[in-house]
Design an enzyme around this catalytic site. Structure first.
Site, PDB file in Angstrom:
ATOM      1  N   HIS A  14      -8.270  -3.480  -6.323  1.00  0.00           N
ATOM      2  CA  HIS A  14      -8.207  -3.658  -4.866  1.00  0.00           C
ATOM      3  C   HIS A  14      -9.384  -2.906  -4.229  1.00  0.00           C
ATOM      4  O   HIS A  14      -9.789  -1.859  -4.731  1.00  0.00           O
ATOM      5  CB  HIS A  14      -6.867  -3.120  -4.346  1.00  0.00           C
ATOM      6  CG  HIS A  14      -6.637  -3.458  -2.906  1.00  0.00           C
ATOM      7  ND1 HIS A  14      -7.202  -2.734  -1.882  1.00  0.00           N
ATOM      8  CD2 HIS A  14      -5.942  -4.462  -2.325  1.00  0.00           C
ATOM      9  CE1 HIS A  14      -6.846  -3.287  -0.719  1.00  0.00           C
ATOM     10  NE2 HIS A  14      -6.082  -4.340  -0.969  1.00  0.00           N
ATOM     11  N   GLU A  39      -9.569  -0.986  -1.831  1.00  0.00           N
ATOM     12  CA  GLU A  39      -9.298   0.430  -1.528  1.00  0.00           C
ATOM     13  C   GLU A  39      -9.419   1.287  -2.788  1.00  0.00           C
ATOM     14  O   GLU A  39      -9.820   2.445  -2.724  1.00  0.00           O
ATOM     15  CB  GLU A  39      -7.909   0.561  -0.861  1.00  0.00           C
ATOM     16  CG  GLU A  39      -7.980   0.076   0.588  1.00  0.00           C
ATOM     17  CD  GLU A  39      -6.711  -0.564   1.114  1.00  0.00           C
ATOM     18  OE1 GLU A  39      -5.625  -0.343   0.556  1.00  0.00           O
ATOM     19  OE2 GLU A  39      -6.815  -1.316   2.113  1.00  0.00           O
ATOM     20  N   LYS A  99       0.855  -1.193   0.000  1.00  0.00           N
ATOM     21  CA  LYS A  99       0.000   0.000   0.000  1.00  0.00           C
ATOM     22  C   LYS A  99       0.895   1.249   0.000  1.00  0.00           C
ATOM     23  O   LYS A  99       1.951   1.246  -0.624  1.00  0.00           O
ATOM     24  CB  LYS A  99      -0.966  -0.040   1.186  1.00  0.00           C
ATOM     25  CG  LYS A  99      -1.682  -1.399   1.273  1.00  0.00           C
ATOM     26  CD  LYS A  99      -2.837  -1.454   2.193  1.00  0.00           C
ATOM     27  CE  LYS A  99      -3.401  -2.867   2.154  1.00  0.00           C
ATOM     28  NZ  LYS A  99      -4.646  -3.004   2.842  1.00  0.00           N
ATOM     29  N   GLY A 159      -7.427  -5.283   6.734  1.00  0.00           N
ATOM     30  CA  GLY A 159      -6.883  -4.333   7.706  1.00  0.00           C
ATOM     31  C   GLY A 159      -7.651  -4.271   9.015  1.00  0.00           C
ATOM     32  O   GLY A 159      -7.455  -3.360   9.809  1.00  0.00           O
TER      33      GLY A 159
HETATM   34  P1  PGA Z   1      -4.444  -6.791   5.272  1.00  0.00           P
HETATM   35  O1  PGA Z   1      -4.599  -6.206   3.777  1.00  0.00           O
HETATM   36  O2  PGA Z   1      -3.632  -8.059   5.154  1.00  0.00           O
HETATM   37  O3  PGA Z   1      -3.715  -5.707   6.011  1.00  0.00           O
HETATM   38  O4  PGA Z   1      -5.800  -7.054   5.786  1.00  0.00           O
HETATM   39  C1  PGA Z   1      -4.980  -7.030   2.736  1.00  0.00           C
HETATM   40  C2  PGA Z   1      -4.951  -6.306   1.419  1.00  0.00           C
HETATM   41  O5  PGA Z   1      -4.069  -5.530   1.095  1.00  0.00           O
HETATM   42  O6  PGA Z   1      -5.806  -6.516   0.618  1.00  0.00           O
END
Ligand code: PGA
Length: 263
Positions: free
Chosen positions: A106, A108, A21, A184
């Site tokens: 993704h 996000e 990220k 997350g």
């Molecule tokens: P995470 O993120 O492992 O922090 O939950 C997953 C993702 O980037 O999709």
């Protein structure tokens, strides 16, 4: 080092990718690669790492120099070849910098930046055309799960994001099932629920393309993957790898996740 690519019992390639990220400077990325390399020496896999744009070139060069079993990729791209798109990046530029794969759609990107399935579909096609391996992310929100709409959501995301992709091109695609409520949050989907969702995705692929295509496409799980749950997820017959966010920021945690895959 030629890329190490192990297969699971279902004879599908296993892919474990980090997704950094918006974390890590060029210097921090280099330190990570140097620390990770010896920790995954024994693994039959190459680690995939999806790094910020600014660190693609330097990490790709470092991986070559160290002869490390690491494949560098990007986290997003635009579907146009070039043009007046301030702040965007083209597939050709990612390739030029040393990326070999790209995460597309993704959650996000879908939720914070309002990317639609049709935009993601154009990106998937462009990535394939430019020989960048697309990792297409799909997944339901908590609201969709609680209202019984998991399958409906996954089906429409899959069919719309992969619209007009031929069986031949589908062979280049990797899917990542990432329930949005698990990203997350520390709430991992239990291995059974994840397996069910993966099996459903395979059914959608079989109906739209063919049983053979559904049998070979790698489907990764993502959402709060940690060293202590990676093994159970990878043990499921339809989970072919992992997309790891937070836990991929530490070489120790990420190497433990990579090393939890055994042939
Ligand atoms: P995470 O993120 O492992 O922090 O939950 C997953 C993702 O980037 O999709």
């Amino acid at each position: 080092m030629p890329r190490k690519s192990a297969r699971n019992k279902q004879n599908r390639p296993v892919i474990i990718t980090g997704n950094w990220k918006m974390y890590k400077t060029i210097e921090e990325a280099a330190q990570f690669v140097e620390a990770l390399t010896p920790l995954i020496k024994q693994s039959p896999l190459s680690a995939y790492l999806s790094v910020p744009f600014t660190a693609i070139h330097s990490t790709a060069e470092l991986v070559k120099k160290l002869d490390a079993p690491i494949v560098i990729g990007a986290q997003n791209m635009h579907d146009a070849s070039e043009g007046a798109f301030t702040g965007e990046i083209a597939a050709k530029m990612l390739k030029d910098a040393g990326a070999e794969f790209v995460i597309l759609g993704h959650s996000e990107r879908r939720h914070i930046f309002h990317e639609s399935n049709s935009f993601i579909n154009r990106k998937v096609k462009k990535a394939i055309a430019e020989d960048l391996q697309p990792i297409l992310c799909i997944g339901e929100t908590l609201e969709q799960r609680e209202s019984g709409k998991v399958e409906e959501t996954l089906k429409s995301q899959l069919l719309e994001s992969l619209k007009e992709i031929s069986a031949k091109d589908l062979e280049k695609v990797v899917i990542a099932y990432e329930p949005v409520w698990a990203i997350g949050t520390g709430k991992v989907a239990n291995a059974d629920d994840a397996e069910k969702a993966h099996l459903f995705c395979r059914k959608v692929i079989a109906e739209k393309w063919s049983q053979e295509d559904a049998a070979v496409i790698p489907i990764l799980y993502g959402g709060s993957v940690k060293p202590d749950n990676a093994g159970a997820l990878l043990a499921e017959p339809d989970i072919d790898g992992l997309l790891v966010g937070g836990a991929s920021l530490s070489p120790e945690n990420f190497s433990q996740i990579i090393n939890s895959f055994k042939v």
